[in-house]
Write a protein that holds these residues in place. Structure first.
Motif: not given
Length: 493
Positions: A242-252
């Protein structure tokens, strides 16, 4: 909400795990409320009262037990017994990181704020704000005990933009500050910056058929986006906060069957941002809050489904990480095999998706959002011109609001999406079933379903499938999963 005190009494005295999350026991003499599986010595019956949800117990002035941790209880199926409007409101509240005003929530639901408050009071006995605060405080407690994230980050993760507000709400519910809980749960010598990955624990009510669930997801895994290796499910993800930022990553994700919980390891998130949304999405993806006993009570009346339920007592409806993602995959999968659909979807990802490399050097892709596909032609994916046109129209309809994935009825969703060229009832129902986790969705014309319901080598007709599935309502989607499982050979949708 009305609950049977006699049943609750028997369940808590037996510490029956089947009732974990179905109700909470509040002890008048201590002011604490517990899960029915709490290992503490059971209080006398005259000293207890029962609540259907943690929010009700907290709103009545009781604080959560620090031993059995109500924050870890599986989602309460009691939510499914309330009015449709309240269910929709709860899903909207849980689908965003920050709180919404009752007025804004009511506007999105098409009702007045006064009416929405009355519905919450009537069905849940608490206000929308009380539900939001209790659920977020419980989630914050879990992060304080299970992770090494700084308290300021935990406040933000739980939906609080003000640390002062977070401390106030948390202390009101737990009768202690977040700092006190952190000191009780962790050694002060732990370096929070070095404590990676971030771990979440998703408790569920057993049984859970983890292997069939993984097999279903693994057969449809997108190369570069998700994979199933052994008993571990992995995928890339991105979360908009919601703050114009995309947080990316990987999950297991893997199953800790002895403790009835899934363990989620999250890599690549700076500060762990987006954990509450990740938690909600994963619970839907693996269908962890479903009421298996209620579903079985209805489906077992059908002889074919009854035999499958005996083989798979922990049935779950495999969901989707993102509704838009799964809608495109369903459109691509029309009238072709699962393997072919996954191959074409993989091309879409590599051509239009964003790639990144994790800490181990592995390249991952993010499934593209509608905005990234606004100018996409799709003709280079190996699909027909008609199918490419349908994909373009669906993306455009998503962007201009003709198609939205907000909480709505199955009928409204199907009417909305089948108005687009190239999309029929099968596609609409399948998106509703997997992408939107609608339990009563049923793709009656699916070849696998017609084969499973047929006899003497003849497939059933869609009208016959619909007629037979009428007795399975409102759990027809689970009936479809069981029918696909019943097929001994051939491809399944």
């Amino acid at each position: 909400m009305k609950i049977d005190a006699a049943v609750c009494s028997s369940a808590r005295l037996a510490r029956d795990r089947r009732f974990d999350g179905r109700f909470f026991t509040a002890v008048k003499t201590t002011g604490i409320f517990c899960r029915p599986i709490c290992p503490a010595r059971p209080p006398l019956e005259r000293n207890v009262t029962y609540f259907a949800t943690a929010a009700e117990a907290a709103n009545a002035g009781f604080r959560p037990c620090l031993r059995c941790r109500p924050d870890s209880a599986p989602g309460s199926p009691a939510w499914g017994l309330v009015s449709t409007t309240v269910q929709r409101a709860l899903k909207l509240m849980r689908g965003e990181r920050e709180p919404q005003s009752v007025e804004r929530l009511a506007e999105r639901l098409g009702v007045s704020s006064r009416y929405l408050r009355r519905l919450f009071a009537e069905h849940l006995g608490v206000s929308p704000l009380a539900v939001w605060q209790t659920e977020r405080a419980l989630f914050a407690f879990r992060l304080l005990r299970d992770t090494h994230l700084p308290i300021a980050d935990i406040a933000y993760e739980s939906g609080f933009n003000s640390l002062r507000r977070f401390n106030g709400v948390f202390k009101q519910i737990y009768q202690r500050t977040p700092s006190e809980v952190r000191r009780e749960g962790h050694s002060s010598r732990v370096d929070v910056r070095a404590a990676t990955p971030v771990r979440l624990y998703l408790d569920y009510r057993p049984p859970l058929d983890w292997q069939p669930l993984l097999a279903f997801l693994g057969a449809r895994a997108l190369t570069g986006v998700e994979q199933v290796e052994g008993e571990v499910y992995s995928r890339s993800f991105a979360v908009d906060t919601g703050d114009l930022v995309r947080y990316r990553g990987v999950m297991r994700v893997y199953n800790d069957a002895e403790r009835n919980r899934l363990v989620v390891e999250i890599f690549g998130q700076e500060g762990g941002t987006g954990l509450y949304l990740l938690n909600q999405r994963l619970r839907r993806l693996f269908d962890l809050d479903t009421d298996i006993e209620e579903i079985q009570a209805i489906l077992k009346e059908d002889t074919l489904l009854s035999s499958q339920l005996r083989e798979n007592p922990g049935l779950r409806l495999p969901g989707a990480w993102d509704p838009f993602e799964y809608a495109l995959r369903a459109i691509l999968g029309q009238q072709i095999s699962v393997a072919a659909a996954s191959t074409i979807a993989g091309r879409l990802v590599t051509r239009y998706g964003e790639s990144f490399v994790d800490d181990s050097g592995t390249e991952w892709f993010l499934f593209p959002q509608a905005e990234q596909l606004a100018e996409a032609d799709f003709s280079d994916l190996g699909v027909t011109r008609t199918r490419a046109k349908t994909l373009r129209e669906f993306v455009a309809a998503t962007l201009d609001g003709r198609v939205n994935f907000a909480e709505q009825s199955l009928e409204d969703w199907c009417t909305q999406v089948t108005s687009l060229p190239g999309i029929g009832d099968w596609t609409a129902q399948y998106i509703a079933m997997r992408g939107l986790s609608m339990p009563d969705a049923f793709p009656a014309s699916d070849l696998g379903i017609l084969q499973a319901l047929g006899s003497e080598g003849e497939k059933a007709k869609p009208k016959e499938a619909l007629a037979r599935a009428e007795q399975w309502r409102p759990w027809r989607a689970y009936g479809a999963i069981l029918l696909w499982q019943s097929l001994k050979s051939g491809e399944q949708k």
